[in-house]
Design a protein around this motif. Structure first.
Motif, PDB file in Angstrom:
ATOM      1  N   ASP A  62      40.670  -2.995 -83.063  1.00 44.95           N
ATOM      2  CA  ASP A  62      41.433  -2.787 -81.826  1.00 44.95           C
ATOM      3  C   ASP A  62      42.877  -2.374 -82.106  1.00 44.95           C
ATOM      4  OD1 ASP A  62      39.174  -3.416 -80.404  1.00 44.95           O
ATOM      5  OD2 ASP A  62      39.866  -5.406 -79.779  1.00 44.95           O
ATOM      6  N   VAL A  63      43.499  -2.979 -83.119  1.00 48.32           N
ATOM      7  CA  VAL A  63      44.881  -2.627 -83.435  1.00 48.32           C
ATOM      8  C   VAL A  63      44.952  -1.187 -83.958  1.00 48.32           C
ATOM      9  CG1 VAL A  63      46.853  -3.138 -84.941  1.00 48.32           C
ATOM     10  CG2 VAL A  63      45.636  -5.004 -83.790  1.00 48.32           C
ATOM     11  N   VAL A  64      44.018  -0.815 -84.826  1.00 46.56           N
ATOM     12  CA  VAL A  64      44.001   0.557 -85.353  1.00 46.56           C
ATOM     13  C   VAL A  64      43.770   1.551 -84.210  1.00 46.56           C
ATOM     14  CG1 VAL A  64      42.696   2.180 -86.804  1.00 46.56           C
ATOM     15  CG2 VAL A  64      43.347  -0.060 -87.695  1.00 46.56           C
ATOM     16  N   ALA A  65      42.833   1.257 -83.326  1.00 46.45           N
ATOM     17  CA  ALA A  65      42.571   2.153 -82.195  1.00 46.45           C
ATOM     18  C   ALA A  65      43.798   2.253 -81.299  1.00 46.45           C
ATOM     19  CB  ALA A  65      41.363   1.664 -81.400  1.00 46.45           C
ATOM     20  N   ASP A  66      44.450   1.133 -81.039  1.00 46.05           N
ATOM     21  CA  ASP A  66      45.645   1.121 -80.202  1.00 46.05           C
ATOM     22  C   ASP A  66      46.746   1.973 -80.827  1.00 46.05           C
ATOM     23  OD1 ASP A  66      47.117   0.268 -77.940  1.00 46.05           O
ATOM     24  OD2 ASP A  66      48.034  -1.348 -79.099  1.00 46.05           O
ATOM     25  N   ALA A  67      46.987   1.790 -82.120  1.00 44.32           N
ATOM     26  CA  ALA A  67      48.032   2.559 -82.810  1.00 44.32           C
ATOM     27  C   ALA A  67      47.691   4.047 -82.831  1.00 44.32           C
ATOM     28  CB  ALA A  67      48.214   2.030 -84.228  1.00 44.32           C
ATOM     29  N   SER A  68      46.423   4.368 -82.958  1.00 43.57           N
ATOM     30  CA  SER A  68      46.007   5.772 -82.992  1.00 43.57           C
ATOM     31  C   SER A  68      46.098   6.427 -81.621  1.00 43.57           C
ATOM     32  CB  SER A  68      44.576   5.886 -83.511  1.00 43.57           C
ATOM     33  OG  SER A  68      44.488   5.393 -84.827  1.00 43.57           O
ATOM     34  N   LEU A  69      45.684   5.713 -80.591  1.00 41.26           N
ATOM     35  CA  LEU A  69      45.659   6.288 -79.244  1.00 41.26           C
ATOM     36  C   LEU A  69      47.023   6.336 -78.575  1.00 41.26           C
ATOM     37  CD1 LEU A  69      42.401   4.627 -77.889  1.00 41.26           C
ATOM     38  CD2 LEU A  69      42.725   7.031 -78.520  1.00 41.26           C
ATOM     39  N   ASP A 107      58.715   0.468 -90.596  1.00 43.53           N
ATOM     40  CA  ASP A 107      57.421   0.386 -89.913  1.00 43.53           C
ATOM     41  C   ASP A 107      57.487   0.973 -88.509  1.00 43.53           C
ATOM     42  OD1 ASP A 107      59.054  -1.561 -88.909  1.00 43.53           O
ATOM     43  OD2 ASP A 107      57.593  -3.161 -89.026  1.00 43.53           O
ATOM     44  N   ASN A 108      58.212   2.070 -88.367  1.00 47.50           N
ATOM     45  CA  ASN A 108      58.401   2.621 -87.031  1.00 47.50           C
ATOM     46  C   ASN A 108      57.343   3.633 -86.628  1.00 47.50           C
ATOM     47  OD1 ASN A 108      59.119   4.723 -88.677  1.00 47.50           O
ATOM     48  ND2 ASN A 108      60.991   5.232 -87.578  1.00 47.50           N
ATOM     49  N   LYS A 109      56.304   3.750 -87.365  1.00 46.72           N
ATOM     50  CA  LYS A 109      55.248   4.707 -87.054  1.00 46.72           C
ATOM     51  C   LYS A 109      53.915   3.986 -86.862  1.00 46.72           C
ATOM     52  CE  LYS A 109      57.666   8.521 -88.065  1.00 46.72           C
ATOM     53  NZ  LYS A 109      58.834   8.513 -87.300  1.00 46.72           N
ATOM     54  N   ALA A 110      53.116   4.535 -85.980  1.00 45.36           N
ATOM     55  CA  ALA A 110      51.790   3.967 -85.739  1.00 45.36           C
ATOM     56  C   ALA A 110      50.968   3.980 -87.015  1.00 45.36           C
ATOM     57  CB  ALA A 110      51.078   4.747 -84.640  1.00 45.36           C
ATOM     58  N   GLY A 111      51.167   5.000 -87.848  1.00 45.73           N
ATOM     59  CA  GLY A 111      50.413   5.103 -89.096  1.00 45.73           C
ATOM     60  C   GLY A 111      50.640   3.932 -90.023  1.00 45.73           C
ATOM     61  N   MET A 112      51.852   3.369 -90.013  1.00 48.90           N
ATOM     62  CA  MET A 112      52.142   2.209 -90.867  1.00 48.90           C
ATOM     63  C   MET A 112      51.338   0.996 -90.400  1.00 48.90           C
ATOM     64  SD  MET A 112      54.062   3.425 -93.117  1.00 48.90           S
ATOM     65  CE  MET A 112      55.006   2.195 -93.966  1.00 48.90           C
ATOM     66  N   ILE A 113      51.174   0.862 -89.105  1.00 50.52           N
ATOM     67  CA  ILE A 113      50.367  -0.245 -88.576  1.00 50.52           C
ATOM     68  C   ILE A 113      48.911  -0.029 -88.973  1.00 50.52           C
ATOM     69  CG2 ILE A 113      49.582  -1.426 -86.486  1.00 50.52           C
ATOM     70  CD1 ILE A 113      52.610  -1.819 -87.023  1.00 50.52           C
ATOM     71  N   ALA A 114      48.393   1.158 -88.709  1.00 50.81           N
ATOM     72  CA  ALA A 114      46.994   1.459 -89.022  1.00 50.81           C
ATOM     73  C   ALA A 114      46.708   1.281 -90.508  1.00 50.81           C
ATOM     74  CB  ALA A 114      46.637   2.868 -88.566  1.00 50.81           C
ATOM     75  N   GLU A 115      47.637   1.710 -91.361  1.00 52.61           N
ATOM     76  CA  GLU A 115      47.431   1.568 -92.809  1.00 52.61           C
ATOM     77  C   GLU A 115      47.275   0.112 -93.221  1.00 52.61           C
ATOM     78  OE1 GLU A 115      50.595   3.543 -94.895  1.00 52.61           O
ATOM     79  OE2 GLU A 115      50.065   5.485 -94.022  1.00 52.61           O
ATOM     80  N   SER A 116      47.933  -0.784 -92.524  1.00 51.70           N
ATOM     81  CA  SER A 116      47.849  -2.210 -92.858  1.00 51.70           C
ATOM     82  C   SER A 116      46.473  -2.801 -92.549  1.00 51.70           C
ATOM     83  CB  SER A 116      48.918  -2.995 -92.088  1.00 51.70           C
ATOM     84  OG  SER A 116      50.203  -2.545 -92.465  1.00 51.70           O
ATOM     85  N   PHE A 117      45.723  -2.117 -91.688  1.00 47.93           N
ATOM     86  CA  PHE A 117      44.394  -2.589 -91.305  1.00 47.93           C
ATOM     87  C   PHE A 117      43.278  -1.719 -91.881  1.00 47.93           C
ATOM     88  CE2 PHE A 117      47.117  -4.542 -88.172  1.00 47.93           C
ATOM     89  CZ  PHE A 117      46.551  -5.784 -87.988  1.00 47.93           C
ATOM     90  N   LEU A 169      37.629   2.246 -88.580  1.00 42.23           N
ATOM     91  CA  LEU A 169      38.477   2.086 -89.759  1.00 42.23           C
ATOM     92  C   LEU A 169      38.202   3.140 -90.820  1.00 42.23           C
ATOM     93  CD1 LEU A 169      38.254  -1.795 -90.254  1.00 42.23           C
ATOM     94  CD2 LEU A 169      39.977  -0.513 -88.988  1.00 42.23           C
ATOM     95  N   GLY A 170      37.016   3.738 -90.774  1.00 39.82           N
ATOM     96  CA  GLY A 170      36.562   4.664 -91.808  1.00 39.82           C
ATOM     97  C   GLY A 170      37.534   5.757 -92.181  1.00 39.82           C
ATOM     98  N   PRO A 171      38.102   6.501 -91.224  1.00 38.90           N
ATOM     99  CA  PRO A 171      39.031   7.568 -91.618  1.00 38.90           C
ATOM    100  C   PRO A 171      40.223   7.035 -92.423  1.00 38.90           C
ATOM    101  CG  PRO A 171      38.339   7.872 -89.347  1.00 38.90           C
ATOM    102  CD  PRO A 171      37.823   6.518 -89.790  1.00 38.90           C
ATOM    103  N   GLY A 172      40.751   5.895 -92.012  1.00 39.62           N
ATOM    104  CA  GLY A 172      41.857   5.291 -92.758  1.00 39.62           C
ATOM    105  C   GLY A 172      41.426   4.761 -94.105  1.00 39.62           C
ATOM    106  N   CYS A 173      40.207   4.251 -94.162  1.00 37.24           N
ATOM    107  CA  CYS A 173      39.677   3.738 -95.426  1.00 37.24           C
ATOM    108  C   CYS A 173      39.517   4.882 -96.421  1.00 37.24           C
ATOM    109  CB  CYS A 173      38.321   3.057 -95.216  1.00 37.24           C
ATOM    110  SG  CYS A 173      38.427   1.503 -94.310  1.00 37.24           S
ATOM    111  N   ARG A 174      38.999   5.995 -95.952  1.00 36.61           N
ATOM    112  CA  ARG A 174      38.825   7.154 -96.826  1.00 36.61           C
ATOM    113  C   ARG A 174      40.172   7.645 -97.329  1.00 36.61           C
ATOM    114  NH1 ARG A 174      34.997   9.859 -93.654  1.00 36.61           N
ATOM    115  NH2 ARG A 174      36.661  11.134 -92.849  1.00 36.61           N
TER     116      ARG A 174
END
Length: 193
Positions: A113-120, A132-142, A181-186
Motif C-alpha cells: 500500500d505504501v509503495v502504491a501510494d508513493a507511486s500514484l 527523502d523528498n521523493k516518492a521514489g525514496m519511500i518506494a525504495e525502502s519497501f 513490489l516487483g518493478p522496484g525489486c527488479r
C-alpha cells in the motif's frame, strides 16, 4: 536514535524490541526458531505486533510525512526483518503458524500500500531540503531484497500448515504484493529487464 517520541517512533520501537529480544535469546544459547515462552505468551506477542501493524497502516497510508518519518526511523527494515524472522521460526502448533502468516501478510500488505501510494501520488512527496523528498525514496525502502523475499516466501507457505482457505488468501495477497513490489525489486537487484 529516537530524538523525539511520536506515534510512528513508538510503533517502530515495538519491532526493534522484538528483534532485540530475539537477538538476546540467540546470544544466550537459544535459537531464533524456538520461542522462549509458552504458546499463550507467544500468541499474545504476535497479536500485539499485528495490532501495531494495523496502527502503522492507519498512520502511513495516504500520509507522506508519516511515511518519511517511518523510513528515517528504519521502520521498513525492522518490519520486514520481524516478518521474515517470524516465518523462519519452526513451530508444530498450527494456530501459531497461522498467526505467523497473518502477521507476515499484514506487513506485506502495508508495504504494498505504501509503495502504491508513493507511486500514484508522487506529487505529494515533492518537498525541498531533505534526502527523502521523493516518492521514489519511500518506494525504495519497501522494495529492498528482504521485502521482495517476503513476497516470494508468502507465495508458497508449507503445505497443510495454515489450512486451505488461509493458504489461498495468503497466496493471493502475496501475488498482489509481488506484482506491486516487483518493478522496484527488479530495479534494486540491478536487473533492468
Amino acid at each position: 536514535r529516537h530524538e523525539h517520541v511520536s506515534a510512528v517512533s513508538a510503533l517502530v520501537r515495538t519491532f526493534e524490541d522484538e528483534l532485540d529480544r530475539r537477538s538476546a535469546g540467540t546470544a544466550a544459547g537459544g535459537t531464533m526458531a524456538v520461542p522462549a515462552h509458552s504458546a499463550a505468551r507467544y500468541r499474545s506477542a504476535v497479536t500485539f505486533r499485528i495490532r501495531a501493524v494495523y496502527a502503522l497502516g492507519a498512520l502511513l497510508r495516504g500520509n507522506p510525512e508519516a511515511q518519511r518519518l517511518f523510513v528515517r526511523e528504519g521502520g521498513p527494515d525492522l518490519l520486514v526483518r520481524d516478518a521474515l524472522g517470524t516465518l523462519s521460526s519452526v513451530r508444530g502448533d498450527r494456530p501459531l503458524v497461522k498467526l505467523d502468516y497473518k502477521l507476515a501478510s499484514k506487513v506485506l500488505s502495508l508495504g504494498e500500500d505504501v509503495v502504491a501510494d508513493a507511486s500514484l501520488h508522487a506529487e505529494d512527496y515533492e518537498f525541498k531540503g531533505t534526502w527523502d523528498n521523493k516518492a521514489g525514496m519511500i518506494a525504495e525502502s519497501f522494495t529492498t531484497e528482504p521485502w521482495c523475499d517476503l513476497a516470494l516466501r508468502m507465495l508458497s507457505p508449507p503445505d497443510g500448515t495454515i489450512g486451505l482457505v488461509a493458504e489461498r488468501a495468503v497466496k493471493e495477497r502475496a501475488l498482489r504484493s509481488a506484482s506491486a513490489l516487483g518493478p522496484g525489486c527488479r530495479a534494486s537487484s540491478g536487473d533492468g529487464s
